[in-house]
Design an enzyme around this catalytic site. Sequence first.
Site, PDB file in Angstrom:
ATOM      1  N   GLU A  56      10.427 -11.068 -18.964  1.00 60.83           N
ATOM      2  CA  GLU A  56      10.075 -12.158 -19.868  1.00 60.83           C
ATOM      3  C   GLU A  56       9.924 -13.444 -19.079  1.00 60.83           C
ATOM      4  O   GLU A  56      10.289 -13.528 -17.900  1.00 60.83           O
ATOM      5  CB  GLU A  56      11.158 -12.325 -20.940  1.00 60.83           C
ATOM      6  CG  GLU A  56      12.532 -12.649 -20.386  1.00 60.83           C
ATOM      7  CD  GLU A  56      13.635 -12.553 -21.436  1.00 60.83           C
ATOM      8  OE1 GLU A  56      13.333 -12.591 -22.635  1.00 60.83           O
ATOM      9  OE2 GLU A  56      14.805 -12.443 -21.045  1.00 60.83           O
TER      10      GLU A  56
ATOM     11  N   ARG B 111      24.424  -7.420 -23.798  1.00 58.71           N
ATOM     12  CA  ARG B 111      25.163  -8.673 -23.868  1.00 58.71           C
ATOM     13  C   ARG B 111      26.421  -8.569 -23.010  1.00 58.71           C
ATOM     14  O   ARG B 111      27.234  -7.655 -23.185  1.00 58.71           O
ATOM     15  CB  ARG B 111      25.507  -8.969 -25.332  1.00 58.71           C
ATOM     16  CG  ARG B 111      25.912 -10.395 -25.641  1.00 58.71           C
ATOM     17  CD  ARG B 111      26.164 -10.592 -27.130  1.00 58.71           C
ATOM     18  NE  ARG B 111      24.997 -10.307 -27.929  1.00 58.71           N
ATOM     19  CZ  ARG B 111      24.925  -9.320 -28.834  1.00 58.71           C
ATOM     20  NH1 ARG B 111      25.962  -8.543 -29.054  1.00 58.71           N
ATOM     21  NH2 ARG B 111      23.817  -9.128 -29.511  1.00 58.71           N
TER      22      ARG B 111
END
Length: 269
Positions: free
Chosen positions: A76, A154
């Site tokens: 990204e 995470r």
Amino acid sequence: MSRVLSTKSVEKPWGQDTLPPPFSAPHGKRIGEIWFEPPPELPELLVKYLFTSENLSVQVHPSDAQAPAGSRGKEECWLVLTAEPGAKLAIGFTESVSPEKMRAAALDGSIEQLLAWHEVGPGDFVYLPANTVHAIGAGLSLIEVQQNSDITYRLYDYGRPRELHLDNGIAVAEGGPHDPKLRRHVPDRGDVTLADGPHFRLDRIDGEPDAATAARYAGGPLLVIPVDAPVTLAEQAVEPGGCGMAERLSDIAFGGGRALIAQPLTRSG
């Protein structure tokens, strides 16, 4: 068929209730994401706007090779639109960190101090390869262009009651500094190539694209994200804050404003 993509606004507790133009948040709502439904012709890419009032979780994404079977990995990039004074992005580590140290730091919260936090402002651009440990700080609005994947591991979430994914995350995390060549400030004007592989290309266009840019995007459908003026796509206006899918670059009339264009380099199927 070339067209304007549908928009989804997503409430987040870390979102903003006052958004920068041209956006607006409904009264009493904190909007954290505005994203565009990937069209069937271009399922490989996802475009989002992000708006933060708090630090987001420390996380990492796998590569295509590391993703579960049948899934994409996630690379990204971010283009900062607005930033409050002192707003920061965490991108990689300040020095080499072993998997054992990373796990212990994620558990006791000291991973925040191990990350490389970069103060950013409008026009700053960052490309994040898969395996880069990262976090978006508070007080930012940015455009995110990414591989269309929802696989996020995470590592740390500031004590919020959400699941962590330490085994999967540490298994793919790069425990070192981010390559500084993947961070830059984009000048206000002019055509700029922001990313050119391995999974997608991304350019900021100022007016009509030059011949070299047009040649690079001649191979198939692409996304267009107007920044400060509308573009026309198949006789439809795509306003700033929107996103369109063009079957070919020649379907887009750019006018005199700035826009992002993005195209996958690896196709599904």
